[in-house]
Design a protein around this motif. Structure first.
Motif: not given
Length: 302
Positions: A251-255, A259-260, A262-274
């Motif tokens: 969430l801190a990375g989004l801000e 990132v806003t 439809k890109d939010v969910t792919p960004y967070l899922l990729a962050h979780f994976h890494t």
């Protein structure tokens, strides 16, 4: 002129004509939800799971502007390996078709197409919903309004835990979308078995879910969806402490990166994976395979 009709895969068309059970599957998990090359491998595992449980899989997507219900193996590979595949919600279908785009369908778009094709059971990982900063951004998934008007049963592991789960449940209630816990009276949180919220209704086997669906059809009072919330066993969930730490970082990375949308969910899922060194991917795969199995058994019971 381009032919904009929906094309049915041969297996799906035969199943629908004969009345055999069919389960709709989304394609955003292939193009945007899982890393390569696991995305293609898992997509085939999902279809195999549906077949093993007694139903015909219908993976839905767009190839060169044509909506396909029941993508072939080569078409699935195309969406899995090609760069630039567009993430398609319902509003994107027409312009994408007109421009002959390749696209992967979201929960909202997959549900709408499935209902149009005559499919009434859909398996996915987690629903979209109300984002955590929606009070200022108004960022809310089109999944919610789609579910309010589409008569389809969606087997999922709740809503993605990166969202505002409480606000999403409130919106589902407002929109008249039924929510039934499978073997539980607690709402699951995707990676987590329990998101911390009670449910009014539960069902303990596929036949019980099928009976709810039959009752909805018989009453013909409301045409909204039924969300079948299927939690992971506690021993299979992502470690909650790890989950909370990685989510806060994401969430801190989004801000930080702005990132806003439809890109939010792919960004967070990729962050979780890494950040979890692949643990979240393992959990994600377990979720969708369990949901595919349950959806097939519900479709067969109907």
């Amino acid at each position: 002129m381009i032919n904009h009709a929906i094309r049915l895969g041969a297996d799906v068309e035969a199943a629908l004509q004969s009345g055999a059970p069919v389960v709709a599957l989304e394609s955003t998990i292939i193009s945007h939800g899982l890393p390569r090359p696991a995305n293609f491998t898992v997509a085939k595992e999902i279809e195999a799971t549906v077949r093993q449980a007694g139903a015909v899989p219908a993976t839905i997507g767009m190839i060169a502007g044509e909506i396909v219900v029941g993508l072939s193996e080569e078409e699935i590979r195309h969406l899995a390996e090609r760069d630039g595949v567009i993430k398609l919600s319902v509003r994107d279908l027409a312009p994408a078709a007109a421009t002959r785009a390749d696209g992967a369908t979201t929960v909202a778009a997959t549900s709408a197409i499935a209902v149009r094709a005559g499919i009434r059971v859909f398996a996915t990982g987690g629903l979209g919903g109300v984002h955590r900063d929606a009070v200022s951004t108004f960022d809310e998934s089109a999944d919610l309004t789609a579910l309010s008007r589409l008569p389809i049963a969606i087997v999922c592991a709740g809503v993605k835990s990166i969202l505002d789960v409480h606000a999403t449940l409130e919106r589902l209630e407002t929109l008249g979308v039924g929510v039934v816990g499978y073997g539980t009276r607690r709402f699951p949180g995707f990676y987590l078995t329990d998101a911390g919220f009670d449910l009014d209704w539960s069902a303990d086997d596929p036949g019980a879910v099928a009976e709810i669906i039959r009752a909805a059809r018989a009453h013909d009072v409301h045409q909204g969806a039924l969300v079948v919330a299927n939690p992971l066993p506690v021993e299979e969930q992502l470690d909650p402490a790890l989950h909370d730490r990685v989510l806060a970082e994401g969430l801190a990375g989004l801000e930080r990166e702005g990132v806003t949308g439809k890109d939010v969910t792919p960004y967070l899922l990729a962050h979780f994976h890494t950040a979890t060194e692949g643990k979240s991917l393992d959990v994600n795969v377990r979720i969708i395979l369990r949901n595919a199995d349950l959806a097939a058994r519900i479709a067969a019971a109907i």
